[in-house]
Design a protein around this motif. Structure first.
Motif, PDB file in Angstrom:
ATOM      1  N   UNK A   1      21.306  19.462 -79.958  1.00 19.31           N
ATOM      2  CA  UNK A   1      20.694  19.489 -78.628  1.00 19.31           C
ATOM      3  C   UNK A   1      21.670  19.280 -77.490  1.00 19.31           C
ATOM      4  N   UNK A   2      22.926  18.998 -77.811  1.00 14.84           N
ATOM      5  CA  UNK A   2      23.925  18.769 -76.767  1.00 14.84           C
ATOM      6  C   UNK A   2      24.125  20.037 -75.937  1.00 14.84           C
ATOM      7  N   UNK A   3      24.275  19.873 -74.632  1.00 14.16           N
ATOM      8  CA  UNK A   3      24.451  21.006 -73.708  1.00 14.16           C
ATOM      9  C   UNK A   3      25.935  21.246 -73.446  1.00 14.16           C
TER      10      UNK A   3
ATOM     11  N   UNK B   1      31.575  20.182 -73.187  1.00 13.55           N
ATOM     12  CA  UNK B   1      30.358  19.386 -73.152  1.00 13.55           C
ATOM     13  C   UNK B   1      29.933  19.202 -71.695  1.00 13.55           C
ATOM     14  N   UNK B   2      28.666  19.467 -71.418  1.00 14.50           N
ATOM     15  CA  UNK B   2      28.168  19.354 -70.052  1.00 14.50           C
ATOM     16  C   UNK B   2      28.388  17.947 -69.511  1.00 14.50           C
TER      17      UNK B   2
ATOM     18  N   UNK C   1      30.313  17.174 -66.116  1.00 14.93           N
ATOM     19  CA  UNK C   1      29.653  16.442 -65.030  1.00 14.93           C
ATOM     20  C   UNK C   1      30.493  15.247 -64.592  1.00 14.93           C
ATOM     21  N   UNK C   2      31.099  14.547 -65.552  1.00 14.72           N
ATOM     22  CA  UNK C   2      31.979  13.416 -65.205  1.00 14.72           C
ATOM     23  C   UNK C   2      33.165  13.905 -64.378  1.00 14.72           C
ATOM     24  N   UNK C   3      33.749  15.031 -64.802  1.00 13.68           N
ATOM     25  CA  UNK C   3      34.875  15.597 -64.063  1.00 13.68           C
ATOM     26  C   UNK C   3      34.436  15.974 -62.646  1.00 13.68           C
TER      27      UNK C   3
END
Length: 107
Positions: free
Chosen positions: A43-45, A61-62, A66-68
């Motif tokens: 389920x990982x995006x 990995x999304x 997103x962290x970046x």
């Protein structure tokens, strides 16, 4: 002396973690070794990047992307304020401005 880890199948700081193929419905199975080493859960995006000319597809990995993005936006605001401060200090005053007396604004 800096020792380099032997990684004959590597590229940059990564390494080859298996091979896969795409099915008729466009699905690709990520090899078990890659899922285990990279802690990829069902389920990982992912964000998908590609380069047609080089024939490359990159999955990130999304969560990591997103962290970046959060870091970049935070750093961007800091750099923007630093640049503005530098600009404010270095904005040249024209000779006309220097010769004109200051006039108080009327309310």
């Amino acid at each position: 002396m800096h020792q380099r880890k032997d990684n004959s199948h590597g590229f940059g700081h990564g390494k080859v973690l298996g091979t896969t193929s795409m099915g008729e419905r466009g699905q690709i199975v990520i090899p078990r070794e890659a899922r285990e080493e990279l802690d990829i859960q069902p389920g990982e995006k992912f964000i998908v990047f590609g380069n047609k000319r080089k024939g490359a597809v990159i999955l990130v990995k999304a969560e990591m992307f997103n962290r970046f993005a959060d870091f970049f936006m935070s750093a961007s605001k800091k750099f923007e304020s630093m640049a503005q401060a530098i600009f404010d200090k270095s904005t040249p005053v024209s000779e006309e401005d220097e010769n004109e007396p200051e006039v108080a604004e009327k309310e």
